[in-house]
Scaffold this motif. Structure first.
Motif, short mmCIF file in Angstrom:
data_model
loop_
_atom_site.label_atom_id
_atom_site.label_comp_id
_atom_site.label_asym_id
_atom_site.label_seq_id
_atom_site.Cartn_x
_atom_site.Cartn_y
_atom_site.Cartn_z
N ARG A 36 0.81 -1.21 0.00
CA ARG A 36 0.00 0.00 0.00
C ARG A 36 0.85 1.27 0.00
NH1 ARG A 36 -3.80 2.10 4.61
NH2 ARG A 36 -4.74 0.03 4.65
N GLY A 66 4.93 2.58 7.85
CA GLY A 66 4.47 3.65 6.96
C GLY A 66 2.96 3.77 6.90
N CYS A 67 2.26 2.68 7.16
CA CYS A 67 0.79 2.71 7.16
C CYS A 67 0.29 1.47 7.90
CB CYS A 67 0.24 2.75 5.73
SG CYS A 67 0.31 1.16 4.87
N ARG A 99 -12.86 6.02 11.08
CA ARG A 99 -12.50 4.60 11.16
C ARG A 99 -11.02 4.51 11.50
NH1 ARG A 99 -15.50 0.17 8.99
NH2 ARG A 99 -13.88 -1.39 8.73
N GLU A 127 -7.64 4.67 9.22
CA GLU A 127 -7.35 3.36 8.66
C GLU A 127 -6.78 3.42 7.25
OE1 GLU A 127 -10.66 0.64 7.90
OE2 GLU A 127 -9.53 -0.86 9.02
N GLN A 128 -7.34 4.27 6.41
CA GLN A 128 -7.00 4.23 4.99
C GLN A 128 -5.92 5.23 4.58
OE1 GLN A 128 -7.94 1.87 3.02
NE2 GLN A 128 -9.38 0.95 4.47
N VAL A 129 -5.31 5.91 5.53
CA VAL A 129 -4.34 6.95 5.17
C VAL A 129 -2.96 6.56 5.70
CG1 VAL A 129 -3.85 9.42 5.31
CG2 VAL A 129 -6.22 8.63 5.50
N SER A 130 -1.93 6.79 4.86
CA SER A 130 -0.56 6.51 5.31
C SER A 130 -0.26 7.32 6.57
CB SER A 130 0.44 6.89 4.23
OG SER A 130 0.30 6.02 3.14
N ALA A 182 -7.42 2.81 12.47
CA ALA A 182 -6.69 1.59 12.12
C ALA A 182 -6.63 0.69 13.36
CB ALA A 182 -5.28 1.94 11.65
#
Ligand SMILES: [Zn+2]
Ligand SMILES: [Zn+2]
Lengths: 178, 344
Positions: free
Chosen positions: A78, A93-94, B155, B37-40, B157
């Motif tokens: 990702r 990093g994520c 949301r 959740e969806q972001v670096s 992580a």
């Protein structure tokens, strides 16, 4: 006391590990403690920086032995962070990096969290009821074991019934999901 | 913009209320690390993604109130002058590393300054709560509520095994850092502190001097916090820290009794000398100021000094930090009483 792992050397490193609410005492010799990926925090006012640099104590070893091991080509699909970058910076990093590097994380978590690798705390509401129940089940099972050890059989019977009920509920939920 | 209050006032409003055991524990802090959740993560340096996090936080939470936390105000690092940022750092509302995040760094600060949510520091959100005195459980409860409130919209992580996922493995799991700031002059005077610190470390807790890295704690202020965030519940982490802090409090109380008995007039002399220096000096080094403030605060807590407010130490510890002095000298110099004429 002898080391629990090699059964040879004197145990000089002692840990109390708490997993799923259950306390375990671990006694190891220094070599085994290092090999098992434990770390001693005692007598050391450790800064986060020191903690990071000690997260990967086998770097040299790994580099010498297998410089092109698959571990080093590993990257998060990702965010693109490679396993090597992660090791160098000590930072993910994520959130997907946790999955990408999963195979190598247990020793690291053990090191920085006194032997622990599994979360037992808060669960976001959105994650849903089953995980909450699963967690409760684990706690009850540990409690049951304790009660049996203490020969408190009446209480143990009650806890056993609670466990049975919880298991049924979990089963129903799973059937519902399917 | 009421940003000026955050910067002009020496002490945060919450410091004026009295907490439990506040003759020894000055404040309790809870910090929760959370990520979208969806972001670096901020550590990835993806500025575009981080700008979106900042924009979202501004849209959804700027000027909102939640329960005890009124009028959350979003303060962007890029809108602040260097000296203003340093003041926020010295008041512990933001961290030094957030102050450097000029592009996407921000903080959401409640009117009471009791809650400060750092945005795009090492993690997307760092929810921080401060309570006066020894109030860790209360602080944890409120932090959880605030976390739930954010969670209604965001949301976070999360992984079943690793818990809340954070940039650094040292924060994963609960993302919780619980800490107390303690004033331990008697344990320092009797040299017991040097034996105590390794003992506390052995229990998996970290002890730090408050001002100045690594060196001797200025003003006899020590911060004790949990090291491990994974494998224990939030409640257990806080309970374990509390039981250690309770023992330290007892030790400090005993040491205070001991020095009162043993040192008598010598102790009084030391305390009133420091009082005299603070009240009458015109130029003082921050290190000396910290020592004198610690003595005066001890004098107040022992009932030897009666006409000075307890919060004086909180106030002056912030006041004697370089950036605050600069800011204070600019705006309020005429108001500074002799007591406050502390110069670097
Ligand atoms: Zn061994
Ligand atoms: Zn990644």
């Amino acid at each position: 006391m002898k080391c629990q792992r090699c059964q040879e050397n004197e145990a000089t490193v002692h840990y109390t590990q708490v997993l799923n609410g259950q306390k375990t005492e671990i006694h190891l010799c220094e070599q085994c403690a290092e090999q098992e990926g434990y770390m001693d925090f005692s007598n050391d006012n450790m800064s986060i920086h020191q903690l990071l640099t000690s997260m990967f104590p086998f770097d040299q070893n790994v580099n010498q032995q297998q410089s092109v091991s698959p571990k080093h080509q590993l990257a998060c699909d990702r965010c693109g962070t490679t396993y090597q970058q992660f090791r160098k910076r000590g930072k993910f990093g994520c959130s997907n990096c946790y999955h990408a590097f999963e195979a190598y994380l247990n020793p690291i978590f053990r090191r920085v969290h006194s032997g622990n690798t599994k979360h037992v705390g808060k669960i976001p509401k959105r994650v849903g009821g089953n995980l909450h129940k699963q967690r409760e089940l684990e706690q009850l099972q540990a409690k049951l074991q304790q009660l049996i050890n203490d020969e408190a059989f009446e209480d143990a019977a009650q806890v056993r019934d609670q466990i049975r009920k919880l298991k049924e509920e979990l089963q129903e939920n799973q059937d519902g999901d399917a | 913009m009421s940003l000026q209050n955050f910067i002009n006032d020496a002490i945060s409003p919450w410091m004026n209320t009295e907490g439990l055991d506040n003759d020894i524990v000055l404040s309790s802090r809870i910090r929760l690390a959370r990520n979208f959740e969806q972001v670096s993560f901020p550590t990835s340096g993806d500025q575009e993604a981080l700008s979106k996090v900042l924009e979202y936080m501004q849209q959804e939470f700027d000027q909102q109130s939640y329960k005890d936390f009124k009028q959350l105000q979003l303060v962007k690092m890029k809108d602040l002058k260097p000296v203003e940022k340093r003041v926020l750092v010295e008041k512990h509302l933001i961290s030094p590393s957030l102050a450097e995040k000029d592009e996407t760094g921000a903080a959401l600060i409640s009117k009471s300054e009791q809650a400060s949510i750092m945005i795009n520091e090492e993690d997307h959100l760092r929810i921080q709560l401060y309570y006066p005195g020894f109030e860790l459980s209360e602080a944890l409860n409120k932090a959880q509520e605030l976390d739930d409130w954010f969670e209604e919209k965001i949301r976070f992580a999360f992984d079943e095994n690793r818990g809340y996922l954070t940039s650094c493995p040292t924060n994963a799991g609960t993302g919780l850092r619980a800490s107390v700031m303690m004033h331990l002059p008697a344990l320092a005077m009797t040299n017991q502190i040097n034996n105590l610190i390794p003992e506390i470390n052995k229990l998996g807790l970290v002890v730090r001097g408050i001002y100045g890295e690594g060196s001797e704690a200025q003003g006899q202020l020590y911060q004790i916090s949990n090291q491990m965030t994974l494998g224990k519940s939030e409640e257990d982490i806080v309970e374990d820290l509390k039981s250690v802090v309770k023992q330290v409090i007892e030790n400090e109380r005993r040491a205070r009794e001991w020095i009162m008995e043993q040192l008598g007039i010598q102790l009084e002399d030391r305390i009133f000398r420091s009082y005299g220096i603070l009240a009458n000096s015109r130029i003082i080094q921050s290190k000396e100021a910290a020592k004198c403030l610690s003595d005066v605060r001890l004098g107040i807590d022992l009932g030897l000094i009666k006409d000075v407010s307890k919060t004086i130490l909180n106030e002056l510890m912030v006041l004697t930090q370089p950036a605050f002095l600069q800011q204070y000298a600019n705006k309020h110099y005429h108001q500074m009483s002799a007591m406050y004429s502390v110069l670097i």
